[in-house]
Design a protein around this motif. Structure first.
Motif, PDB file in Angstrom:
ATOM      1  N   ALA A 142       0.823  -1.214   0.000  1.00  0.00           N
ATOM      2  CA  ALA A 142       0.000   0.000   0.000  1.00  0.00           C
ATOM      3  C   ALA A 142       0.860   1.269   0.000  1.00  0.00           C
ATOM      4  O   ALA A 142       0.737   2.134   0.876  1.00  0.00           O
ATOM      5  CB  ALA A 142      -0.951  -0.027   1.193  1.00  0.00           C
ATOM      6  N   LYS A 143       1.759   1.346  -0.965  1.00  0.00           N
ATOM      7  CA  LYS A 143       2.631   2.530  -1.097  1.00  0.00           C
ATOM      8  C   LYS A 143       2.519   3.059  -2.516  1.00  0.00           C
ATOM      9  O   LYS A 143       2.355   2.280  -3.458  1.00  0.00           O
ATOM     10  CB  LYS A 143       4.088   2.152  -0.809  1.00  0.00           C
ATOM     11  N   ARG A 144       2.662   4.398  -2.665  1.00  0.00           N
ATOM     12  CA  ARG A 144       2.429   4.997  -3.984  1.00  0.00           C
ATOM     13  C   ARG A 144       3.700   4.893  -4.844  1.00  0.00           C
ATOM     14  O   ARG A 144       4.486   5.826  -4.970  1.00  0.00           O
ATOM     15  CB  ARG A 144       1.921   6.447  -3.829  1.00  0.00           C
ATOM     16  N   ILE A 145       3.839   3.704  -5.419  1.00  0.00           N
ATOM     17  CA  ILE A 145       4.980   3.406  -6.298  1.00  0.00           C
ATOM     18  C   ILE A 145       4.435   2.715  -7.546  1.00  0.00           C
ATOM     19  O   ILE A 145       3.627   1.787  -7.434  1.00  0.00           O
ATOM     20  CB  ILE A 145       5.986   2.434  -5.634  1.00  0.00           C
ATOM     21  N   ILE A 146       4.896   3.182  -8.723  1.00  0.00           N
ATOM     22  CA  ILE A 146       4.571   2.448  -9.948  1.00  0.00           C
ATOM     23  C   ILE A 146       5.854   2.240 -10.754  1.00  0.00           C
ATOM     24  O   ILE A 146       6.796   3.031 -10.655  1.00  0.00           O
ATOM     25  CB  ILE A 146       3.458   3.124 -10.799  1.00  0.00           C
ATOM     26  N   VAL A 147       5.862   1.160 -11.527  1.00  0.00           N
ATOM     27  CA  VAL A 147       6.994   0.907 -12.430  1.00  0.00           C
ATOM     28  C   VAL A 147       6.434   0.710 -13.831  1.00  0.00           C
ATOM     29  O   VAL A 147       5.309   0.232 -14.010  1.00  0.00           O
ATOM     30  CB  VAL A 147       7.841  -0.320 -11.982  1.00  0.00           C
ATOM     31  N   LEU A 148       7.228   1.105 -14.810  1.00  0.00           N
ATOM     32  CA  LEU A 148       6.818   1.039 -16.214  1.00  0.00           C
ATOM     33  C   LEU A 148       8.028   0.688 -17.075  1.00  0.00           C
ATOM     34  O   LEU A 148       9.152   1.019 -16.717  1.00  0.00           O
ATOM     35  CB  LEU A 148       6.311   2.412 -16.697  1.00  0.00           C
ATOM     36  N   ASP A 149       7.786   0.038 -18.188  1.00  0.00           N
ATOM     37  CA  ASP A 149       8.814  -0.078 -19.231  1.00  0.00           C
ATOM     38  C   ASP A 149       8.097  -0.309 -20.555  1.00  0.00           C
ATOM     39  O   ASP A 149       7.585  -1.389 -20.824  1.00  0.00           O
ATOM     40  CB  ASP A 149       9.799  -1.218 -18.949  1.00  0.00           C
ATOM     41  N   LEU A 150       8.058   0.754 -21.369  1.00  0.00           N
ATOM     42  CA  LEU A 150       7.330   0.685 -22.635  1.00  0.00           C
ATOM     43  C   LEU A 150       8.252   0.381 -23.809  1.00  0.00           C
ATOM     44  O   LEU A 150       7.809   0.368 -24.951  1.00  0.00           O
ATOM     45  CB  LEU A 150       6.592   2.014 -22.883  1.00  0.00           C
ATOM     46  N   SER A 151       9.524   0.132 -23.517  1.00  0.00           N
ATOM     47  CA  SER A 151      10.467  -0.077 -24.617  1.00  0.00           C
ATOM     48  C   SER A 151      10.335  -1.481 -25.199  1.00  0.00           C
ATOM     49  O   SER A 151       9.926  -2.415 -24.508  1.00  0.00           O
ATOM     50  CB  SER A 151      11.902   0.132 -24.111  1.00  0.00           C
ATOM     51  N   GLU A 152      10.711  -1.590 -26.486  1.00  0.00           N
ATOM     52  CA  GLU A 152      10.682  -2.893 -27.188  1.00  0.00           C
ATOM     53  C   GLU A 152      11.618  -3.882 -26.509  1.00  0.00           C
ATOM     54  O   GLU A 152      11.283  -5.040 -26.304  1.00  0.00           O
ATOM     55  CB  GLU A 152      11.149  -2.704 -28.637  1.00  0.00           C
ATOM     56  N   GLU A 153      12.819  -3.376 -26.190  1.00  0.00           N
ATOM     57  CA  GLU A 153      13.874  -4.254 -25.653  1.00  0.00           C
ATOM     58  C   GLU A 153      13.752  -4.515 -24.146  1.00  0.00           C
ATOM     59  O   GLU A 153      14.551  -5.251 -23.582  1.00  0.00           O
ATOM     60  CB  GLU A 153      15.254  -3.650 -25.930  1.00  0.00           C
ATOM     61  N   LYS A 154      12.773  -3.863 -23.536  1.00  0.00           N
ATOM     62  CA  LYS A 154      12.581  -4.000 -22.078  1.00  0.00           C
ATOM     63  C   LYS A 154      13.853  -3.600 -21.313  1.00  0.00           C
ATOM     64  O   LYS A 154      14.310  -4.294 -20.404  1.00  0.00           O
ATOM     65  CB  LYS A 154      12.177  -5.443 -21.722  1.00  0.00           C
ATOM     66  N   ASN A 155      14.402  -2.483 -21.744  1.00  0.00           N
ATOM     67  CA  ASN A 155      15.628  -2.003 -21.096  1.00  0.00           C
ATOM     68  C   ASN A 155      15.538  -0.522 -20.714  1.00  0.00           C
ATOM     69  O   ASN A 155      16.551   0.142 -20.555  1.00  0.00           O
ATOM     70  CB  ASN A 155      16.846  -2.268 -21.991  1.00  0.00           C
TER      71      ASN A 155
END
Ligand code: K1U
Ligand code: ZN
Length: 170
Positions: free
Chosen positions: A55-68
C-alpha cells in the motif's frame, strides 16, 4: 530480488488505497526492484504496488521494445488532464481480458525518482494511458470499473466460471 505475487480481480485488496512514500529509503528501493522484476516476469508494461499488495504509492513502467528502459515513479501525481482518447487496455490483475477505455489524451504529471529528484513532465500516447491506469490502481480502481454494467456482469460470470473449474472457493 524477488518475483512477487500479483493479485487478481476480484481480490478485495486491489481496492486498497495506497499511501504516499515519506522517504526513499533502502526498503523502497528494494520494493521498486522487486516490482520491476515482477512486471518483466509477467510480461507487463506497467505495475502498481497495490497489485502486489503493497500500500505505497509506487509504480513501475517499461514501454520499450527491448525492455531495457525501466521507469520508477514514486508518489506520482497527475496535475493536468487534456482531451480524450479511447484505447484497448489490459491488466495483469485481470488476466486474459482486454477492453476499450476512454481516458485523457494528454497529461502533465510529476513524481519522485529513487534519487529523490522531483520530475515534472508530460506525456501522451501509451505512456499517458499507462500512467493513468497505474495511478488508478494506487487509488483502488481497475480499468474494468469504466465498463458498462452489462460488460462487467459478463466478465464477473466468466471469472466465476473459471474459478469454479479451478476448484477455487470465493
Ligand atoms: O497495470 C497493469 O496491470 C499492467 C498493464 C499496463 C497497461 C497496458 C495497456 C494499457 C494500459 C495499461 C499491462 O501491462 S497489461 C499487459 C500488456 O503488456 C499490454 C496490454 C495491452 C497493450 C500493451 C501491453
Ligand atoms: Zn492494471
Amino acid at each position: 530480488m524477488a518475483i512477487l505475487e500479483v493479485l487478481h480481480f476480484p481480490d478485495n485488496r486491489l481496492r486498497n488505497k495506497a499511501i504516499a512514500v515519506e522517504s526513499i529509503c533502502s526498503e523502497i528501493k528494494e520494493i521498486a526492484k522487486n516490482m520491476l522484476e515482477t512486471m518483466y516476469a509477467e510480461s507487463g508494461i506497467g505495475l502498481a504496488a497495490t497489485q502486489v499488495n503493497i500500500a505505497k504509492r509506487i509504480i513501475v513502467l517499461d514501454l520499450s521494445e527491448e525492455k531495457n528502459e525501466p521507469l520508477i515513479l514514486v508518489n506520482p501525481v497527475i496535475t493536468k488532464l487534456e482531451g480524450t482518447e479511447t484505447s484497448r487496455e489490459g491488466c495483469l490483475s485481470v488476466p486474459d481480458y482486454y477492453d476499450t477505455v476512454e481516458r485523457a489524451e494528454h497529461i502533465e504529471f510529476n513524481y519522485k525518482t529513487l534519487d529523490n529528484q522531483l520530475v515534472k513532465t508530460d506525456s501522451d500516447g501509451l505512456l499517458a494511458i499507462c500512467v493513468q491506469h497505474e495511478i488508478d490502481h494506487l487509488d483502488g480502481k481497475l480499468f474494468i470499473d469504466y465498463l458498462s454494467p452489462l460488460k462487467r456482469q459478463r466478465l464477473k460470470k466468466k471469472i466465476e466460471k473459471q474459478e469454479k473449474q479451478e476448484g477455487k472457493v470465493l
